[in-house]
Design a protein around this motif. Structure first.
Motif, PDB file in Angstrom:
ATOM      1  N   ARG A  65       7.251 -82.606  49.783  1.00  0.00           N
ATOM      2  CA  ARG A  65       8.089 -83.718  49.348  1.00  0.00           C
ATOM      3  C   ARG A  65       7.718 -84.975  50.127  1.00  0.00           C
ATOM      4  O   ARG A  65       7.599 -84.968  51.347  1.00  0.00           O
ATOM      5  CB  ARG A  65       9.559 -83.362  49.556  1.00  0.00           C
ATOM      6  N   GLN A  66       7.556 -86.078  49.409  1.00  0.00           N
ATOM      7  CA  GLN A  66       7.144 -87.348  50.003  1.00  0.00           C
ATOM      8  C   GLN A  66       8.367 -88.095  50.537  1.00  0.00           C
ATOM      9  O   GLN A  66       9.509 -87.745  50.246  1.00  0.00           O
ATOM     10  CB  GLN A  66       6.428 -88.203  48.950  1.00  0.00           C
ATOM     11  N   ASP A  68       9.474 -90.982  49.723  1.00  0.00           N
ATOM     12  CA  ASP A  68      10.234 -91.702  48.697  1.00  0.00           C
ATOM     13  C   ASP A  68      10.802 -90.759  47.632  1.00  0.00           C
ATOM     14  O   ASP A  68      11.161 -91.186  46.549  1.00  0.00           O
ATOM     15  CB  ASP A  68       9.366 -92.780  48.046  1.00  0.00           C
ATOM     16  N   GLU A  69      10.948 -89.466  47.944  1.00  0.00           N
ATOM     17  CA  GLU A  69      11.477 -88.492  47.012  1.00  0.00           C
ATOM     18  C   GLU A  69      12.693 -87.779  47.607  1.00  0.00           C
ATOM     19  O   GLU A  69      12.899 -87.794  48.816  1.00  0.00           O
ATOM     20  CB  GLU A  69      10.404 -87.444  46.668  1.00  0.00           C
ATOM     21  N   VAL A  78      12.782 -82.017  42.567  1.00  0.00           N
ATOM     22  CA  VAL A  78      12.398 -83.156  43.399  1.00  0.00           C
ATOM     23  C   VAL A  78      12.175 -84.358  42.490  1.00  0.00           C
ATOM     24  O   VAL A  78      11.429 -84.280  41.516  1.00  0.00           O
ATOM     25  CB  VAL A  78      11.123 -82.842  44.211  1.00  0.00           C
ATOM     26  N   HIS A  79      12.865 -85.452  42.795  1.00  0.00           N
ATOM     27  CA  HIS A  79      12.789 -86.678  41.998  1.00  0.00           C
ATOM     28  C   HIS A  79      12.406 -87.843  42.902  1.00  0.00           C
ATOM     29  O   HIS A  79      12.550 -87.788  44.120  1.00  0.00           O
ATOM     30  CB  HIS A  79      14.150 -87.002  41.364  1.00  0.00           C
ATOM     31  N   HIS A  80      11.957 -88.940  42.279  1.00  0.00           N
ATOM     32  CA  HIS A  80      11.685 -90.179  42.990  1.00  0.00           C
ATOM     33  C   HIS A  80      13.020 -90.854  43.316  1.00  0.00           C
ATOM     34  O   HIS A  80      14.020 -90.663  42.620  1.00  0.00           O
ATOM     35  CB  HIS A  80      10.823 -91.105  42.126  1.00  0.00           C
ATOM     36  N   ARG A  81      13.050 -91.639  44.379  1.00  0.00           N
ATOM     37  CA  ARG A  81      14.289 -92.311  44.810  1.00  0.00           C
ATOM     38  C   ARG A  81      14.883 -93.201  43.723  1.00  0.00           C
ATOM     39  O   ARG A  81      16.092 -93.440  43.711  1.00  0.00           O
ATOM     40  CB  ARG A  81      14.029 -93.165  46.061  1.00  0.00           C
ATOM     41  N   GLN A  83      15.495 -92.424  40.834  1.00  0.00           N
ATOM     42  CA  GLN A  83      16.352 -91.607  39.973  1.00  0.00           C
ATOM     43  C   GLN A  83      17.599 -91.107  40.701  1.00  0.00           C
ATOM     44  O   GLN A  83      18.309 -90.252  40.186  1.00  0.00           O
ATOM     45  CB  GLN A  83      15.559 -90.420  39.427  1.00  0.00           C
ATOM     46  N   CYS A  94      20.694 -86.521  41.040  1.00  0.00           N
ATOM     47  CA  CYS A  94      19.811 -87.331  40.199  1.00  0.00           C
ATOM     48  C   CYS A  94      20.578 -87.895  39.008  1.00  0.00           C
ATOM     49  O   CYS A  94      21.694 -87.483  38.707  1.00  0.00           O
ATOM     50  CB  CYS A  94      18.615 -86.488  39.716  1.00  0.00           C
TER      51      CYS A  94
END
Length: 99
Positions: A65-66, A68-69, A78-81, A83, A94
């Motif tokens: 997980r990055q 910004d996730e 796992v979603h991007h920030r 969302q 989310c």
């Protein structure tokens, strides 16, 4: 009258083959409606549920997980920030689950 330029075009030979009398004659022929399909060849492409996949290797590279996730606390994906719908009490949700 509109013309469909994407439709397949027939040659003069094909047009003469499609006469009403010829189509009626073909309909009455025995075996005209039967389909020759080998059942074993057709079944080879299907994979049954519960099949033994122990010899298979994963061909997807998994990244951690990055920064910004986030992981949704409801669907566990796992979603991007961008969302992120709510952050109530440390529970990240989310937009899809919040809807």
């Amino acid at each position: 009258m509109a013309t469909d330029y994407d439709a397949p075009r027939k040659t003069d030979d094909e047009l003469s083959e499609d006469s009403i009398e010829e189509l009626k004659a073909r309909r009455n022929e025995p075996g005209a409606a039967s389909v020759d399909e080998d059942e074993t060849e057709a079944a080879e492409g299907f994979e049954l549920p519960g099949a033994d996949l122990s010899g298979e290797e994963l061909s997807v590279r998994v990244l951690p997980r990055q920064a910004d996730e986030f992981m949704c606390s409801q669907c566990f994906l796992v979603h991007h920030r961008s969302q992120l719908a709510s952050d109530a009490g440390g529970q990240l949700v989310c937009t899809e689950c919040a809807a």
